[in-house]
Write a protein that holds these residues in place. Structure first.
Motif, mmCIF file in Angstrom:
data_model
loop_
_atom_site.group_PDB
_atom_site.id
_atom_site.type_symbol
_atom_site.label_atom_id
_atom_site.label_comp_id
_atom_site.label_asym_id
_atom_site.label_seq_id
_atom_site.Cartn_x
_atom_site.Cartn_y
_atom_site.Cartn_z
ATOM 1 N N PRO A 19 17.437 -27.250 -11.118
ATOM 2 C CA PRO A 19 17.171 -27.177 -12.565
ATOM 3 C C PRO A 19 16.269 -28.313 -13.066
ATOM 4 C CG PRO A 19 19.528 -26.977 -12.067
ATOM 5 C CD PRO A 19 18.862 -27.440 -10.812
ATOM 6 N N GLU A 20 15.596 -28.021 -14.166
ATOM 7 C CA GLU A 20 14.833 -28.995 -14.943
ATOM 8 C C GLU A 20 13.798 -29.770 -14.125
ATOM 9 O OE1 GLU A 20 15.054 -28.956 -18.147
ATOM 10 O OE2 GLU A 20 16.691 -27.496 -18.041
ATOM 11 N N PRO A 21 12.856 -29.095 -13.513
ATOM 12 C CA PRO A 21 11.796 -29.817 -12.802
ATOM 13 C C PRO A 21 10.898 -30.573 -13.781
ATOM 14 C CG PRO A 21 11.203 -27.519 -13.016
ATOM 15 C CD PRO A 21 12.610 -27.639 -13.549
ATOM 16 N N GLU A 22 10.500 -31.749 -13.395
ATOM 17 C CA GLU A 22 9.585 -32.514 -14.241
ATOM 18 C C GLU A 22 8.128 -32.172 -13.942
ATOM 19 O OE1 GLU A 22 10.353 -36.663 -14.010
ATOM 20 O OE2 GLU A 22 12.440 -36.497 -14.672
ATOM 21 N N LYS A 23 7.876 -31.678 -12.720
ATOM 22 C CA LYS A 23 6.501 -31.371 -12.345
ATOM 23 C C LYS A 23 6.503 -30.130 -11.456
ATOM 24 C CE LYS A 23 2.358 -33.728 -10.569
ATOM 25 N NZ LYS A 23 1.864 -35.010 -9.998
ATOM 26 N N VAL A 24 5.684 -29.149 -11.833
ATOM 27 C CA VAL A 24 5.600 -27.886 -11.085
ATOM 28 C C VAL A 24 4.155 -27.675 -10.641
ATOM 29 C CG1 VAL A 24 5.942 -25.386 -11.154
ATOM 30 C CG2 VAL A 24 7.478 -26.895 -12.439
ATOM 31 N N THR A 25 3.985 -27.258 -9.400
ATOM 32 C CA THR A 25 2.653 -26.939 -8.881
ATOM 33 C C THR A 25 2.580 -25.457 -8.535
ATOM 34 O OG1 THR A 25 2.127 -29.131 -8.016
ATOM 35 C CG2 THR A 25 1.065 -27.262 -6.936
ATOM 36 N N VAL A 26 1.514 -24.812 -8.957
ATOM 37 C CA VAL A 26 1.223 -23.418 -8.623
ATOM 38 C C VAL A 26 0.059 -23.406 -7.644
ATOM 39 C CG1 VAL A 26 0.461 -21.185 -9.506
ATOM 40 C CG2 VAL A 26 2.066 -22.561 -10.835
ATOM 41 N N LEU A 27 0.270 -22.813 -6.479
ATOM 42 C CA LEU A 27 -0.775 -22.721 -5.462
ATOM 43 C C LEU A 27 -1.441 -21.350 -5.533
ATOM 44 C CD1 LEU A 27 0.981 -24.347 -2.358
ATOM 45 C CD2 LEU A 27 -0.489 -25.436 -4.063
ATOM 46 N N GLY A 28 -2.678 -21.323 -5.980
ATOM 47 C CA GLY A 28 -3.454 -20.090 -6.009
ATOM 48 C C GLY A 28 -3.503 -19.453 -7.376
ATOM 49 N N MET A 29 -4.704 -19.323 -7.947
ATOM 50 C CA MET A 29 -4.868 -18.732 -9.275
ATOM 51 C C MET A 29 -5.686 -17.439 -9.239
ATOM 52 S SD MET A 29 -3.070 -20.769 -11.042
ATOM 53 C CE MET A 29 -3.400 -20.108 -12.671
ATOM 54 N N THR A 30 -6.262 -17.077 -8.096
ATOM 55 C CA THR A 30 -6.974 -15.808 -7.989
ATOM 56 C C THR A 30 -5.973 -14.708 -7.651
ATOM 57 O OG1 THR A 30 -7.475 -16.130 -5.640
ATOM 58 C CG2 THR A 30 -9.072 -16.960 -7.243
ATOM 59 N N PHE A 31 -6.406 -13.449 -7.807
ATOM 60 C CA PHE A 31 -5.435 -12.370 -7.684
ATOM 61 C C PHE A 31 -5.178 -11.948 -6.244
ATOM 62 C CE2 PHE A 31 -9.217 -9.633 -7.518
ATOM 63 C CZ PHE A 31 -8.827 -8.620 -6.663
ATOM 64 N N LYS A 32 -5.979 -12.415 -5.283
ATOM 65 C CA LYS A 32 -5.718 -12.103 -3.887
ATOM 66 C C LYS A 32 -6.182 -13.254 -3.014
ATOM 67 C CE LYS A 32 -8.087 -9.002 -1.625
ATOM 68 N NZ LYS A 32 -8.788 -7.757 -1.231
ATOM 69 N N GLY A 33 -5.653 -13.282 -1.779
ATOM 70 C CA GLY A 33 -5.962 -14.373 -0.889
ATOM 71 C C GLY A 33 -7.431 -14.452 -0.518
ATOM 72 N N ASN A 34 -7.936 -15.692 -0.432
ATOM 73 C CA ASN A 34 -9.301 -15.984 0.010
ATOM 74 C C ASN A 34 -10.361 -15.336 -0.884
ATOM 75 O OD1 ASN A 34 -8.148 -17.351 2.244
ATOM 76 N ND2 ASN A 34 -7.947 -15.399 3.308
ATOM 77 N N ARG A 92 5.350 -22.758 -19.050
ATOM 78 C CA ARG A 92 5.215 -23.516 -20.296
ATOM 79 C C ARG A 92 6.225 -23.050 -21.339
ATOM 80 N NH1 ARG A 92 1.118 -22.518 -22.917
ATOM 81 N NH2 ARG A 92 -0.066 -21.019 -21.652
ATOM 82 N N MET A 93 6.440 -21.742 -21.434
ATOM 83 C CA MET A 93 7.390 -21.210 -22.407
ATOM 84 C C MET A 93 8.825 -21.646 -22.093
ATOM 85 S SD MET A 93 5.891 -17.354 -23.018
ATOM 86 C CE MET A 93 7.264 -16.908 -24.079
ATOM 87 N N LYS A 94 9.121 -21.867 -20.806
ATOM 88 C CA LYS A 94 10.454 -22.326 -20.418
ATOM 89 C C LYS A 94 10.651 -23.817 -20.666
ATOM 90 C CE LYS A 94 12.227 -18.496 -18.582
ATOM 91 N NZ LYS A 94 13.493 -17.879 -19.052
ATOM 92 N N GLY A 95 9.580 -24.502 -21.075
ATOM 93 C CA GLY A 95 9.680 -25.921 -21.372
ATOM 94 C C GLY A 95 9.401 -26.825 -20.197
ATOM 95 N N TYR A 96 8.775 -26.292 -19.120
ATOM 96 C CA TYR A 96 8.504 -27.093 -17.933
ATOM 97 C C TYR A 96 7.129 -27.751 -17.968
ATOM 98 C CZ TYR A 96 12.528 -24.496 -16.148
ATOM 99 O OH TYR A 96 13.784 -23.945 -15.978
#
Length: 321
Positions: free
Chosen positions: A198-213, A230-234
């Protein structure tokens, strides 16, 4: 106004069923004779991203033609480079065939994600792992060819094409449910991770395109993940996208409490490299794709803490010694 006599008009982009016939009617209203002085067909692209040069030559070409001459003239164009067959349909059949092709893939991915969610409902109390189920159940068995589940099933084609098909039918539950499943994966992932750490202070998302490579961010579910975090307050997550400029750097990942693998790029395939950037053994990772072999069959259905792999690695090194 731009159609001259002896023009061949070929539609390639995915269009609403019936569009080619509407165009033919408009041309007739403008004084042309389709099949006599102008020629119209729907001949859709059937290629996958990154495979255009191979597949535009090697895959059969659908040609939806309202008349023989329009078909023949279109086939003559494609046969200058095509190594496969030209397959004739009428225009609406070809339009539906293109949409069916895309939606079959989308429905298949939704089935894999639904299987994942079902397995996850048992995972807490019964030690269930979706990749063990799919790999072992499908091994040398001809009737269970299920893709891996995925956190990011989207894109400019698969996301929208189902709505062309179900616009005028009362029984649209299959397509609409597939959309809800695939688009709902971020909420499912966040809820599971919040239960474990619960309650992570820092979150990383790997990959913003819709498919690999790929460098294509259109309709990527990663942006829904970012918004829901962001809506969850993270806070604003760190976004790593090696194929597109303007996103965060690997240096920004250090100290992350959560890392979510959204798009399985080759750059993310080496988990040890990712772990070194994170530099936090208490970090909770999510990989429901099964990209990281270290945890594919040993994780809690795609979720694991960094220290869990560190302990396993230390134990393996001790056995080796």
């Amino acid at each position: 106004d731009h159609i001259e006599e002896d023009t061949l008009l070929v539609f390639r982009s995915t269009i609403y069923p019936g569009t080619t016939n509407i165009v033919c009617d408009r041309l007739e209203d403008a004084g042309h004779e389709v099949g006599e002085d102008v020629y119209v067909t729907f001949a859709p692209e059937r290629i996958a991203q990154h495979k255009a040069f191979e597949e535009v030559v090697g895959l059969p070409q659908l040609i939806g033609a309202p008349d023989d001459e329009s078909y023949e003239r279109t086939a003559d164009v494609f046969e200058t480079f095509l190594e496969a067959d030209c397959l004739r349909l009428n225009p609406t059949e070809a339009e539906l065939g293109k949409l069916f092709t895309n939606m079959y893939r989308y429905l298949t991915f939704a089935a894999a994600n639904e299987f994942y969610l079902i397995a996850d409902s048992f995972a807490t109390h019964h030690d269930v792992n979706i990749h063990k189920i799919l790999d072992k159940t499908g091994q040398d068995y001809p009737r269970f060819d299920v893709p891996d589940p995925g956190a990011n099933v989207g894109g400019p084609c698969l996301t929208k094409d189902g709505w062309f098909l179900v616009d005028n039918i009362p029984y649209n539950e299959l397509v609409s449910t597939a959309y809800q499943i695939n688009e709902g994966m971020p909420a499912q992932i966040i809820g599971r991770m919040a239960d474990k750490a619960p309650e992570p202070e820092k979150v990383t998302v790997l990959g913003m395109t819709f498919k690999g490579n790929s460098d294509d961010t259109r309709n990527s579910v990663s942006f829904k993940m970012e918004k829901q975090l962001r809506m969850k307050g993270y806070g604003q997550p760190v976004e790593i996208e090696p194929n597109v400029e303007g996103f965060d750097d690997w240096d920004d990942v250090a100290g992350s409490d959560w890392v979510v693998l959204m798009t399985p790029h080759d750059e993310f395939a080496d988990f040890e490299t990712v772990r070194e950037h994170v530099d936090n053994e208490d970090c909770l990772y999510c990989d429901i794709w099964g990209l990281w072999e270290e945890a594919k069959h040993e994780s809690d259905n795609g979720y694991f803490f960094g220290y869990e792999l560190a302990d396993e690695r230390a134990a393996a090194e001790e056995v080796a010694r």
